[in-house]
Design an enzyme around this catalytic site. Structure first.
Site, short mmCIF file in Angstrom:
data_model
loop_
_atom_site.label_atom_id
_atom_site.label_comp_id
_atom_site.label_asym_id
_atom_site.label_seq_id
_atom_site.Cartn_x
_atom_site.Cartn_y
_atom_site.Cartn_z
N ARG A 1 -0.96 0.85 0.61
CA ARG A 1 -0.15 1.72 -0.26
C ARG A 1 -0.14 1.21 -1.69
NH1 ARG A 1 -0.83 4.03 3.86
NH2 ARG A 1 0.76 4.61 5.37
N SER B 1 7.31 8.68 4.29
CA SER B 1 7.84 7.35 4.63
C SER B 1 8.61 6.83 3.42
CB SER B 1 6.70 6.38 4.93
OG SER B 1 5.94 6.85 6.00
N GLU C 1 8.60 2.58 -0.32
CA GLU C 1 7.26 3.06 -0.65
C GLU C 1 7.38 4.13 -1.75
OE1 GLU C 1 4.66 4.11 2.74
OE2 GLU C 1 4.25 5.95 1.63
#
Ligand code: NAP
Length: 340
Positions: free
Chosen positions: A156, A227, A323
């Site tokens: 990520r 998420s 995130e």
């Protein structure tokens, strides 16, 4: 002030001075320069952002569209402009027989935002199919091509999340390189039930869509940004301690010697599925997703994220990191500090 609610998937009641659609790199460059006296923010579909306040500046939407295809004996090459919707690109590829991104179906966002956090799902990451990324240097108007290696993709993560690339560059196109000798990626969950010898990319696509629709909230129903937290990695010693107390803890050894844990499982173990603060809630089917359940305010989401982090920290000694990227009135802030 203009309503920002339709332009980010959390659908929170926030505004900006103006929201402007950009249809070419030239227009983007000119508009960026002409608003140099105020905070500026470039968004795709706004699917990975949390606005904590009204934005004290102008929001530019990347709507630069167009897809070009080339091929040689071994690969399909796609040049995809940054404003193309990611899921529509996946559908297009599955229909045309350009295999390799079917595991990335139904991820909200644009082609141009995919490299920023190196989107990933079901064992495939953007990194795996990236040929290059083209970014506009907003200081001088030049378009610069970054090779896959130059993007320094991580979990990520990429250079486009870090200075100076997070501020001064706008991704205007991505290049995908898809092998004709397609190897299905079937390691995750129910994909493992598919037969690798006969499976088609369309079947993988259908299965991913089915699983995602059953577990993940549709942003059109409940605002969310996917998420909310990253999956944490811990040391092997820490993992052994956790294993002693929680023998069923899902854990995935990583190449760097650490062990990846499933953040959603940790949150679920804290009994937080469905937990609500104000209008914000932990999603009932997937605890990793925080949702705008009922007219949530930015502060509801912030308080909920803090609570989740505290509970997981107290129970597992694991500090979750968001995130999702956080923005206040003047621009991006450190999301980890904001919930600590
Ligand atoms: P899941 O299948 O319930 O699995 C939970 C976590 O365990 C996943 O996040 C995944 O980590 C890890 N995992 C599962 N099987 C694995 C394997 N064979 N090897 C290594 N790691 C494994 O997760 P889910 O929530 O339904 O999500 C499925 C996939 O979609 C995951 O890859 C997830 O990251 C992705 N997804 C991403 C977002 C987002 O907003 N970023 C939202 C929803 C789903 P990884 O996350 O590292 O893959």
């Amino acid at each position: 002030m203009q309503n920002l609610q339709p332009f980010h998937t959390f659908s929170l009641p926030v505004r900006a001075h103006a929201v402007l659609e950009m249809h070419s790199a030239e227009q983007l460059q000119q508009t960026w320069q002409s608003h140099a006296d105020q905070p500026r923010l470039l968004l795709g579909q706004g699917s990975n952002v949390l606005f904590l306040a009204d934005f004290n500046g102008v929001v530019l939407l990347n709507r630069i569209e167009g897809i070009q295809h080339k091929e040689d004996e071994h690969f399909h090459y796609l040049h995809v402009n940054g404003g193309e919707n990611w899921h529509n690109l996946v559908i297009f590829c599955v229909e045309q027989g350009y295999n390799g991104i079917e595991n990335l179906a139904l991820i909200p966002g644009c082609a141009g935002t995919a490299p920023i956090q190196n989107i990933g799902a079901y064992g495939v990451e953007f990194d795996d199919v990236c040929d290059y990324v083209e970014a506009l240097d907003l200081k001088c108007g030049q378009i610069r091509r970054f090779s896959r290696e130059a993007c320094r993709f991580g979990y990520r993560d990429s250079i486009f999340k870090h200075p100076p690339y997070d501020q001064d560059y706008a991704i205007v196109a991505v290049g995908l390189k898809l092998a004709k000798n397609w190897q299905p990626q079937l390691a995750y969950g129910s994909l493992a039930q598919l037969d690798p010898k006969t499976v088609t990319a369309k079947q993988v696509y259908d299965e991913v869509c089915q699983v995602r629709r059953s577990k993940l909230p549709d942003p059109n129903e409940y605002g969310n940004a996917g998420s909310f937290f990253k999956n944490p990695s811990v040391s092997q010693a820490h993992h052994q301690q956790l294993l002693a107390d929680y023998p069923s803890i899902p854990a995935f050894p990583q190449a760097d010697g650490t062990v990846k844990l499933a953040a959603g499982w940790l949150i679920d173990q804290c009994g937080l599925k469905g937990y609500q603060i104000g209008g914000a809630a932990v999603h009932q089917q997937q605890a990793l997703v925080l949702i705008n359940r009922n007219n949530a305010t930015p502060n509801d989401v912030l308080q909920l994220a803090r609570h989740v982090r505290q509970q997981v920290l107290a129970k597992f000694k694991v500090a979750l990191q968001p995130e999702v990227r956080f923005f206040n009135a003047d621009g991006e802030i450190n999301s980890e500090q904001a919930i600590s």
